[in-house]
Design a protein around this motif. Structure first.
Motif: not given
Length: 288
Positions: A201-212, A260-273
């Motif tokens: 797990l990363s240190d980024k909170e799963n605010i949007c409740g995404l499935l892996p 996996l890495s994440y691009n986020m905006k306003g706490g929302k995950v826009q992209l998961c690379n």
């Protein structure tokens, strides 16, 4: 009697009008009370706060079969979902589109594959999580610990060309750490082969409740991911996953790792690379 005195013959009519008015008032009051007393439909807890729930999920360059999704919500409930099968190594989707609908009442939820016209009877627990779901003769069962999906089992009845039936079973055992983060899934396939999935797990909170991504089969919801996003399969892992390792005890060389890495905006995950251990890149896109 004076000619200006109101004739007594009209008094009963005036009294009748008053009685009719009173009766209508009482009926309206009873109707309003009846409406107020109508049982409220259940409202499962969605995996993300209002405005943060994902509406579309799409894969680019996926290395394994997966599903693109579109969800619609109303009044904090998911009402419709559409999936498109995304095949590994394909430049475009294969066109297999499936639509689902959800409707709610005070006793539970009705699930339907509207593409095939098939319903999925369900049993829910007190948190409105699915404990049992049937699809024809196939039976899915789910168990939870502290609101987190901890195990699942799927029994599939297969009929041969000679009319005989065989029951096949797949299952998964899921463990979490003390923070409510995914640690491991032990998946057992129909023939008994096991896959062990390990999560970092990363240190980024799963605010949007995404499935892996890429572990939905092992988590028991491949093709039914919408049930999770409708709040019907337990609460989300606390943090976003940054590494998934697939271990095959019967074939150690077949193991695979996804970073996996994440691009986020306003706490929302826009992209998961993501990139696999053999160098295959890709992206999962989300909209809200």
């Amino acid at each position: 009697m004076s000619k200006f005195t109101t004739p007594t013959t009209i008094r009963p009519a005036r009294s009748l009008r008053s009685l009719l008015t009173l009766a209508c008032t009482i009926m309206l009051g009873l109707t309003a009370c009846s409406d107020d007393d109508a049982p409220e439909a259940i409202k499962p807890t969605l995996p993300a706060p209002e405005g943060m729930n994902v509406r579309t999920i799409s894969y680019v360059g996926a290395f394994t079969d997966c599903y693109d999704w579109t969800f619609s919500y109303n009044s904090g409930r998911m009402l419709n979902a559409t999936s498109v099968l995304h095949q590994a190594g394909s430049e475009s989707d294969n066109g297999l589109t499936t639509k689902f609908s959800l409707s709610y009442n005070d006793k539970g939820v009705s699930l339907k594959n509207t593409t095939k016209g098939v319903s999925f009877p369900t049993q829910l627990n007190s948190l409105f999580h699915i404990e049992k779901m049937t699809e024809g003769e196939d039976v899915y069962t789910f168990n939870y610990t502290d609101g987190l999906l901890s195990s699942w089992r799927k029994k599939v009845v297969k009929t041969s060309s000679m009319g005989g039936t065989t029951t096949m079973e797949t299952k998964g055992e899921i463990t979490y750490d003390t923070n409510g983060d995914l640690k491991k899934v032990v998946y057992t396939a129909e023939q008994g082969q096991q896959t062990i999935v390990l999560f970092t797990l990363s240190d980024k909170e799963n605010i949007c409740g995404l499935l892996p991504p890429f572990a939905t089969k092992e988590l028991g919801c491949a093709g039914f991911e919408y049930l999770y996003y409708a709040g019907l399969l337990g609460r989300p892992t606390a943090h976003l996953v940054e590494r998934i390792e697939f271990v095959y005890p019967d074939d150690e060389e077949a193991g695979q790792t996804v970073t996996l890495s994440y691009n986020m905006k306003g706490g929302k995950v826009q992209l998961c690379n993501f990139v696999t251990s053999n160098g295959q890149p890709g992206t999962v896109l989300y909209t809200y």
